[in-house]
Design an enzyme around this catalytic site. Structure first.
Site, PDB file in Angstrom:
ATOM      1  N   HIS A  70       0.721  -1.139   0.319  1.00 42.57           N
ATOM      2  CA  HIS A  70       0.170   0.122   0.354  1.00 42.57           C
ATOM      3  C   HIS A  70       1.164   1.278   0.050  1.00 42.57           C
ATOM      4  CE1 HIS A  70      -3.740   1.635  -0.207  1.00 42.57           C
ATOM      5  NE2 HIS A  70      -3.312   3.084   0.318  1.00 42.57           N
ATOM      6  N   TYR A 130       1.277   4.444  -2.644  1.00 43.10           N
ATOM      7  CA  TYR A 130       1.372   6.594  -2.116  1.00 43.10           C
ATOM      8  C   TYR A 130       2.781   7.214  -3.080  1.00 43.10           C
ATOM      9  CZ  TYR A 130      -2.325   6.083  -0.106  1.00 43.10           C
ATOM     10  OH  TYR A 130      -3.754   5.823   1.016  1.00 43.10           O
ATOM     11  N   HIS A 163     -11.466   0.970  -9.056  1.00 40.14           N
ATOM     12  CA  HIS A 163     -11.084   1.370  -8.002  1.00 40.14           C
ATOM     13  C   HIS A 163      -9.475   2.425  -8.604  1.00 40.14           C
ATOM     14  CE1 HIS A 163      -9.109   3.172  -5.220  1.00 40.14           C
ATOM     15  NE2 HIS A 163      -8.482   2.513  -4.748  1.00 40.14           N
ATOM     16  N   PHE A 164      -8.936   1.054  -8.180  1.00 44.32           N
ATOM     17  CA  PHE A 164      -7.492   1.859  -9.180  1.00 44.32           C
ATOM     18  C   PHE A 164      -6.698   2.255 -10.449  1.00 44.32           C
ATOM     19  CE2 PHE A 164      -6.424  -3.301  -9.035  1.00 44.32           C
ATOM     20  CZ  PHE A 164      -5.830  -2.987 -10.607  1.00 44.32           C
ATOM     21  N   HIS A 165      -7.482   2.218 -11.181  1.00 49.55           N
ATOM     22  CA  HIS A 165      -7.383   2.963 -12.742  1.00 49.55           C
ATOM     23  C   HIS A 165      -7.806   3.968 -12.121  1.00 49.55           C
ATOM     24  CE1 HIS A 165      -6.421  -1.662 -14.161  1.00 49.55           C
ATOM     25  NE2 HIS A 165      -5.939  -1.082 -15.050  1.00 49.55           N
ATOM     26  N   ARG A 204     -12.665  -9.658 -10.658  1.00 44.57           N
ATOM     27  CA  ARG A 204     -11.246  -9.605 -11.646  1.00 44.57           C
ATOM     28  C   ARG A 204      -9.869 -10.709 -11.075  1.00 44.57           C
ATOM     29  NH1 ARG A 204      -6.585  -6.899  -6.496  1.00 44.57           N
ATOM     30  NH2 ARG A 204      -5.749  -7.290  -8.052  1.00 44.57           N
ATOM     31  N   ARG A 205      -9.454 -10.513 -12.392  1.00 45.37           N
ATOM     32  CA  ARG A 205      -8.414 -11.309 -12.239  1.00 45.37           C
ATOM     33  C   ARG A 205      -8.296 -12.768 -12.650  1.00 45.37           C
ATOM     34  NH1 ARG A 205      -3.854 -10.608  -8.147  1.00 45.37           N
ATOM     35  NH2 ARG A 205      -2.564  -8.504  -8.774  1.00 45.37           N
TER      36      ARG A 205
HETATM   37 FE1  HAS Z   1      -5.976   1.889  -3.132  1.00 41.34          FE
HETATM   38  C1  HAS Z   1      -7.215  -1.141  -3.286  1.00 41.34           C
HETATM   39  C2  HAS Z   1      -8.051   1.617   0.079  1.00 41.34           C
HETATM   40  C3  HAS Z   1      -5.674   5.132  -3.245  1.00 41.34           C
HETATM   41  C4  HAS Z   1      -4.300   1.496  -5.896  1.00 41.34           C
HETATM   42  N1  HAS Z   1      -5.545   0.291  -4.126  1.00 41.34           N
HETATM   43  C5  HAS Z   1      -5.595  -0.939  -4.476  1.00 41.34           C
HETATM   44  C6  HAS Z   1      -5.259  -1.281  -5.299  1.00 41.34           C
HETATM   45  C7  HAS Z   1      -4.329  -0.657  -5.437  1.00 41.34           C
HETATM   46  C8  HAS Z   1      -5.023   0.787  -5.799  1.00 41.34           C
HETATM   47  C9  HAS Z   1      -3.262  -1.040  -7.064  1.00 41.34           C
HETATM   48  O1  HAS Z   1      -9.107   0.028   1.891  1.00 41.34           O
HETATM   49  C10 HAS Z   1      -5.344  -3.169  -5.681  1.00 41.34           C
HETATM   50  C11 HAS Z   1      -3.657  -3.986  -5.346  1.00 41.34           C
HETATM   51  C12 HAS Z   1      -4.458  -5.077  -5.224  1.00 41.34           C
HETATM   52  O2  HAS Z   1      -3.885  -5.755  -6.700  1.00 41.34           O
HETATM   53  O3  HAS Z   1      -5.218  -6.227  -4.765  1.00 41.34           O
HETATM   54  N2  HAS Z   1      -6.790   3.226  -1.812  1.00 41.34           N
HETATM   55  C13 HAS Z   1      -7.484   3.501  -0.255  1.00 41.34           C
HETATM   56  C14 HAS Z   1      -8.036   4.680  -0.056  1.00 41.34           C
HETATM   57  C15 HAS Z   1      -7.068   5.684  -0.500  1.00 41.34           C
HETATM   58  C16 HAS Z   1      -6.581   4.663  -1.627  1.00 41.34           C
HETATM   59  C17 HAS Z   1      -8.524   4.679   1.166  1.00 41.34           C
HETATM   60  N3  HAS Z   1      -4.707   3.261  -4.135  1.00 41.34           N
HETATM   61  C18 HAS Z   1      -5.126   4.515  -4.292  1.00 41.34           C
HETATM   62  C19 HAS Z   1      -4.344   5.108  -4.462  1.00 41.34           C
HETATM   63  C20 HAS Z   1      -3.379   4.406  -4.835  1.00 41.34           C
HETATM   64  C21 HAS Z   1      -4.272   2.937  -5.096  1.00 41.34           C
HETATM   65  C22 HAS Z   1      -3.560   6.693  -3.786  1.00 41.34           C
HETATM   66  C23 HAS Z   1      -2.833   4.659  -6.712  1.00 41.34           C
HETATM   67  C24 HAS Z   1      -2.380   5.156  -6.758  1.00 41.34           C
HETATM   68  N4  HAS Z   1      -6.827   0.734  -1.634  1.00 41.34           N
HETATM   69  C25 HAS Z   1      -7.759   0.963  -0.909  1.00 41.34           C
HETATM   70  C26 HAS Z   1      -8.793  -0.361  -0.241  1.00 41.34           C
HETATM   71  C27 HAS Z   1      -7.558  -1.775  -1.322  1.00 41.34           C
HETATM   72  C28 HAS Z   1      -7.464  -1.080  -2.312  1.00 41.34           C
HETATM   73  C29 HAS Z   1      -9.142  -0.749   0.645  1.00 41.34           C
HETATM   74  C30 HAS Z   1      -8.020  -3.395  -0.624  1.00 41.34           C
HETATM   75  C31 HAS Z   1      -9.472  -3.497  -1.377  1.00 41.34           C
HETATM   76  C32 HAS Z   1      -9.479  -5.217  -1.110  1.00 41.34           C
HETATM   77  O4  HAS Z   1      -9.934  -5.898  -0.727  1.00 41.34           O
HETATM   78  O5  HAS Z   1      -8.474  -5.700  -2.247  1.00 41.34           O
HETATM   79  C33 HAS Z   1      -7.040   6.716  -0.011  1.00 41.34           C
HETATM   80  O6  HAS Z   1      -5.444   6.691  -0.093  1.00 41.34           O
HETATM   81  C34 HAS Z   1      -8.578   7.513  -1.274  1.00 41.34           C
HETATM   82  C35 HAS Z   1      -7.917   9.400  -0.453  1.00 41.34           C
HETATM   83  C36 HAS Z   1      -8.507   9.855  -1.817  1.00 41.34           C
HETATM   84  C37 HAS Z   1      -9.055  11.209  -1.710  1.00 41.34           C
HETATM   85  C38 HAS Z   1      -9.819  12.043  -2.916  1.00 41.34           C
HETATM   86  C39 HAS Z   1      -8.529  13.248  -2.579  1.00 41.34           C
HETATM   87  C40 HAS Z   1      -8.982  13.977  -4.634  1.00 41.34           C
HETATM   88  C41 HAS Z   1      -8.531  14.774  -5.182  1.00 41.34           C
HETATM   89  C42 HAS Z   1      -8.480  15.653  -6.673  1.00 41.34           C
HETATM   90  C43 HAS Z   1      -9.496  16.461  -5.718  1.00 41.34           C
HETATM   91  C44 HAS Z   1      -9.184  17.372  -7.525  1.00 41.34           C
HETATM   92  C45 HAS Z   1      -9.584  18.666  -7.580  1.00 41.34           C
HETATM   93  C46 HAS Z   1      -9.964  19.477  -9.180  1.00 41.34           C
HETATM   94  C47 HAS Z   1      -8.503  19.692  -6.744  1.00 41.34           C
HETATM   95  C48 HAS Z   1      -9.920  11.585  -0.731  1.00 41.34           C
HETATM   96  C49 HAS Z   1      -6.669  15.165  -5.089  1.00 41.34           C
HETATM   97  C50 HAS Z   1     -11.281  19.443  -9.622  1.00 41.34           C
HETATM   98  C51 HAS Z   1     -11.675  21.148  -9.905  1.00 41.34           C
HETATM   99  C52 HAS Z   1     -11.908  21.269 -11.009  1.00 41.34           C
HETATM  100  C53 HAS Z   1     -12.104  21.384 -12.071  1.00 41.34           C
HETATM  101  C54 HAS Z   1     -13.259  19.628 -11.264  1.00 41.34           C
END
Ligand code: HAS
Length: 560
Positions: A218, A222, A372-374, A435-436
């Site tokens: 995980h 990051y 999710h992860f894409h 998946r997979r």
């Molecule tokens: Fe995740 C599984 C929870 C973030 C990647 N994640 C995965 C896997 C990958 C992955 C590759 O709790 C699969 C692994 C595998 O092969 O089994 N993930 C989270 C949580 C976050 C999170 C809580 N993941 C990421 C990021 C990844 C990533 C970043 C890659 C870079 N994830 C999980 C969990 C699993 C998981 C479980 C396991 C599930 C399972 O059962 O297998 C947090 O960090 C997310 C926080 C993000 C936010 C969004 C903030 C929004 C932003 C955009 C703002 C937009 C603006 C534009 C400013 C709170 C910053 C506005 C302006 C306009 C003009 C519209």
């Protein structure tokens, strides 16, 4: 800033090699959607097996591209902000170690001897060269940290009262997270997997290997994300025509990543019976903690963009959005960054759903997960990497962007493809689509008793999205290599856009030194992982022999 030829060469190679490999990586992404939609009802295509292709897709896109880029971008950041190049010998050493690792692993995957997917969970066994290759890639990426730490210390001694540039702080934090988390996977690979794969040990502790992998796994996400965050904080506000809303917010977010990126790995193991509920609950809570710096980022970057729009003369509550340079060819990085941010809104929301213990049991190991992860790794991370690779290359080489208009459109095309793809995957996941899995040979084959007609629309959506993304990525490849092959127009130099801060808060020592954060990081890590490892030690069942992907019988018995 002028830089040496040697510096340019390392950076060019570190950017161009993974982009070239992307052709294979992206092709296998498209193939996944084709197999899964039942268009192909076979186990292999063009002499490449389904799982072989999926392994190539994950390893190239998620491990090789990201690691090479993080190192190259780190070198560029350090050189630009410290006005001094990193040690050349160490830069080359790091590059050759990473490249030899990639070549070893590539051979094993292409030869069909390492179809173990990017998570390489045992008891699936890969050729030892795959593991050795992964280890060399990691060790090669450690090397720069030690050199950058020396550069930083020198600079800090000469400038004790100056705030460390935000981009430098982010790079150092990212590589500290990387160094600590990869210690676990290094142990997994060197002590558990290589001896077992070589046949020196007969069995392996699957639960221990999985727990060590997710200690790394995980934090790995990051490590992918932070270079993109550095770009959002330090570059995006400037190219949007505004300022970074708060410099301190960026520092707080980065230090929070240092605390919370690693001790959350068990949220990938909610379904593993070896680990007790209390440990899972604690990791779940910390997972909500690691979302906080992303919320801080969302608000800070949105405020920075609003300021930029207002400065450009917008009116009304949301008028600023229309004033941003969406299609400005000279500011094409904006298109790459904003597209990534839009996708990350959905990637973040789905991540928080995954983190919930009860909701996770609905979506775990379903197509929801790649949905999710894409929207994370193939959203802000991928778009940040490719956009910035093009930018760094063109500035350093003095060449103009090939087909600049098309270049500005590619990220939006990618967003459209990705939203369709991820919607199809997430919807399918909620209907139980795994998946997979090569669905074409079973659930998506109408002649098969397992046929699931309700997965037809979901997999077709994923296929449509996959085709659009494939086109967008191939157009990028044309632009990237078109730029490389074009004629030099001016002297190449190193330049990064630098955002001024709107609130440039005065230096707070706590947010400008590493020690207190490192100590807190270690304490949280121990609290989170000592119980998890004790659980694994107590509850793991018998160890597992070696298996190959195409046979449910262990390798040794199958040979008899
Ligand atoms: Fe995740 C599984 C929870 C973030 C990647 N994640 C995965 C896997 C990958 C992955 C590759 O709790 C699969 C692994 C595998 O092969 O089994 N993930 C989270 C949580 C976050 C999170 C809580 N993941 C990421 C990021 C990844 C990533 C970043 C890659 C870079 N994830 C999980 C969990 C699993 C998981 C479980 C396991 C599930 C399972 O059962 O297998 C947090 O960090 C997310 C926080 C993000 C936010 C969004 C903030 C929004 C932003 C955009 C703002 C937009 C603006 C534009 C400013 C709170 C910053 C506005 C302006 C306009 C003009 C519209």
């Amino acid at each position: 800033m002028q830089v040496s030829k040697s510096f340019k060469q390392v950076i060019f190679l570190e950017l161009a090699i993974p982009v070239a490999l992307l052709i294979i990586g992206i092709y296998h992404g498209l193939m996944q959607t084709i197999y899964r939609a039942g268009v192909l009802q076979q186990t292999s295509f063009a002499k490449l097996d389904y799982y072989q292709g999926l392994t190539l897709h994950g390893v190239i896109n998620a491990l090789v591209l990201t690691t090479f880029f993080a190192v190259a971008f780190g070198h560029v950041t350090m050189a630009f902000y410290f006005k001094k190049e990193p040690n050349r010998k160490l830069m080359w050493l790091s590059f050759w170690l990473m490249l030899s690792g990639v070549l070893m692993a590539a051979w094993a995957m292409l030869a069909g001897k390492a179809s173990v997917l990017y998570t390489f969970y045992p008891p699936l066994k890969a050729h030892p060269l795959f593991y050795l290759g992964a280890a060399l890639l990691i060790v090669g990426s450690w090397v720069p940290l030690f050199d950058w730490a020396v550069m930083y210390n020198r600079w800090k001694k000469a400038n004790p009262e100056t705030k460390t540039p935000l981009a430098v702080l982010g790079t150092l934090i990212n590589f500290i997270i990387w160094f600590v988390c990869t210690l676990a996977v290094a142990y997994e690979v060197l002590v558990l997997l290589i001896p077992w794969s070589m046949g020196w040990t007969d069995t392996v502790n699957v639960n221990l290997a999985r727990t060590l992998f997710w200690f790394f796994g995980h934090a790995l996400v990051y490590f992918w994300l932070l270079p993109a965050y550095i770009m959002f904080y330090t570059i995006l506000p400037k190219i949007a025509g505004g300022k970074l809303y708060s410099d301190l917010a960026g520092r707080v977010a980065l230090f929070l990543f240092l605390l919370f990126s690693i001790p959350v790995g068990v949220h990938h193991q909610y379904s593993d019976p070896t680990i007790t509920q209390g440990v899972k609950f604690f990791h779940g809570m910390l997972t909500y903690g690691v979302a906080i710096p992303s919320f801080i980022t969302a608000f800070t970057i949105a405020a920075s963009l609003e300021y930029a729009g207002k400065k450009r003369g917008s009116k009304g509550l949301f008028g600023w959005m229309a004033r941003l340079p969406w299609f400005d060819q000279s500011k094409y990085l904006f298109a790459y960054f904003i597209s990534g941010l839009i996708l990350f809104v959905f990637g973040g929301v789905t991540g928080i759903i995954n983190a919930s213990y009860s909701l996770n049991s609905v979506v775990h190991n379903t197509a929801w997960m790649p949905g999710h992860f894409h929207m994370t790794v193939a959203g802000p991370v991928f778009l940040g990497i490719i956009g910035m690779s093009l930018y760094i290359y063109s500035k350093l080489s003095g060449k103009r962007i090939f087909l600049p208009k098309l270049n500005t459109i590619i990220p939006y095309l990618w967003v459209i493809g990705m939203l369709i793809f991820s919607f199809g995957m997430s919807w399918g996941g909620l209907r139980g689509e795994p998946r997979r899995t090569n669905l074409g040979t079973s659930y998506l084959n109408p002649d098969n008793p397992l046929y699931r007609s309700d997965w037809v629309p979901t997999t077709l959506m994923a296929l449509l999205g996959g085709i659009i993304m494939f086109i967008a990525a191939m157009l990028f490849i044309v632009i990237f290599f078109g730029t490389i092959l074009s004629k030099k127009k001016e002297e190449g130099f190193l330049e990064l856009p630098v955002s001024e801060a709107y609130h440039d808060e005065k230096r707070i020592p706590l947010f400008d030194k590493f020690k207190p954060w490192l100590v807190t990081m270690i304490v949280i890590l121990l609290l989170a992982y000592v119980p998890a490892l004790l659980n694994v030690n107590k509850n793991s069942g018998p160890k597992a022999p070696r298996f190959n992907i195409d046979n449910p019988v262990p390798e040794a018995s199958a040979k008899k």
